[in-house]
Design a protein around this motif. Structure first.
Motif, PDB file in Angstrom:
ATOM      1  N   ALA A  77     -66.824-100.112 104.202  1.00 53.47           N
ATOM      2  CA  ALA A  77     -66.621-100.429 102.782  1.00 53.47           C
ATOM      3  C   ALA A  77     -67.526 -99.623 101.861  1.00 53.47           C
ATOM      4  O   ALA A  77     -67.195 -99.413 100.697  1.00 53.47           O
ATOM      5  N   CYS A  78     -68.642 -99.152 102.333  1.00 51.02           N
ATOM      6  CA  CYS A  78     -69.595 -98.410 101.490  1.00 51.02           C
ATOM      7  C   CYS A  78     -69.292 -96.919 101.426  1.00 51.02           C
ATOM      8  O   CYS A  78     -69.960 -96.185 100.698  1.00 51.02           O
ATOM      9  N   TRP A  79     -68.308 -96.435 102.180  1.00 49.47           N
ATOM     10  CA  TRP A  79     -67.992 -95.006 102.190  1.00 49.47           C
ATOM     11  C   TRP A  79     -67.257 -94.642 100.910  1.00 49.47           C
ATOM     12  O   TRP A  79     -66.315 -95.308 100.493  1.00 49.47           O
ATOM     13  N   SER A  80     -67.691 -93.588 100.290  1.00 48.31           N
ATOM     14  CA  SER A  80     -66.998 -93.061  99.112  1.00 48.31           C
ATOM     15  C   SER A  80     -66.803 -91.563  99.315  1.00 48.31           C
ATOM     16  O   SER A  80     -67.614 -90.905  99.974  1.00 48.31           O
ATOM     17  N   PRO A  81     -65.731 -90.999  98.755  1.00 46.48           N
ATOM     18  CA  PRO A  81     -65.463 -89.579  98.998  1.00 46.48           C
ATOM     19  C   PRO A  81     -66.530 -88.698  98.357  1.00 46.48           C
ATOM     20  O   PRO A  81     -66.866 -88.876  97.186  1.00 46.48           O
ATOM     21  N   PRO A  82     -67.076 -87.762  99.120  1.00 46.97           N
ATOM     22  CA  PRO A  82     -68.054 -86.825  98.543  1.00 46.97           C
ATOM     23  C   PRO A  82     -67.339 -85.771  97.697  1.00 46.97           C
ATOM     24  O   PRO A  82     -66.121 -85.629  97.755  1.00 46.97           O
TER      25      PRO A  82
END
Length: 166
Positions: A77-82
């Motif tokens: 859930a904490c992954w965001s696109p770089p």
């Protein structure tokens, strides 16, 4: 000296074989990592618990995870696109992180990136750093005591799949 040891060793083997068999008393000379009556843990490497999650996710699942089906989305859930310097290659970007958790949900050691595809060069480094940072933000994971005992120290492989906008 070698010749004198051979008959002694041979005699010990022969005499040892002549001793009467004893009934199993429940003790183990070495049965893995635990010395308890009734058995211990095997010395085989533990099986990796793996999952694939499409990211980014809308929100983090509420409450403590009680199953692997609840744990993996909570970790992703904490992954965001770089921000990539170049356009990703192919239809999706994939990265797999391998790590282990303690009973309290904290990470043991440093997670490893075992696979990255869809980007190259400096973007691969950006993707790796973003994934490790996301795991750092989502840990310690909120686990129930039962799940914490079940997965403590076992290798986890979490594969993130990102479909960049066209």
């Amino acid at each position: 000296m070698r010749r004198t040891l051979r008959p002694v060793l041979w005699g010990a083997l022969v005499l040892g074989a002549a001793l009467p068999a004893r009934a199993y008393d429940g003790r183990h000379l070495f049965s893995g990592y635990v010395y308890e009556p009734g058995g211990g843990y095997s010395l085989a490497l533990p099986e990796t618990l793996a999952a694939t999650i499409a990211v980014p996710m809308a929100d983090r699942p509420p409450g403590a995870a009680n199953t692997l089906r609840q744990l993996f989305p909570a970790l992703a859930a904490c992954w965001s696109p770089p921000h990539f310097a170049a356009t990703p290659q192919g239809p999706d970007v994939q990265v797999t992180a391998r790590f282990s958790l303690r009973r309290d949900g904290s990470v043991i050691g440093t997670p490893r990136i075992t696979y990255a595809a869809g980007v190259s060069g400096g973007d691969r480094t950006t993707l790796t750093r973003a994934t490790l940072a996301a795991l750092g933000r989502c840990t310690p994971a909120h686990l129930t005591p039962g799940l914490g005992r079940a997965i403590a120290g076992r290798p986890l492989a979490l594969r993130f799949v990102y479909h960049p906008p066209a």
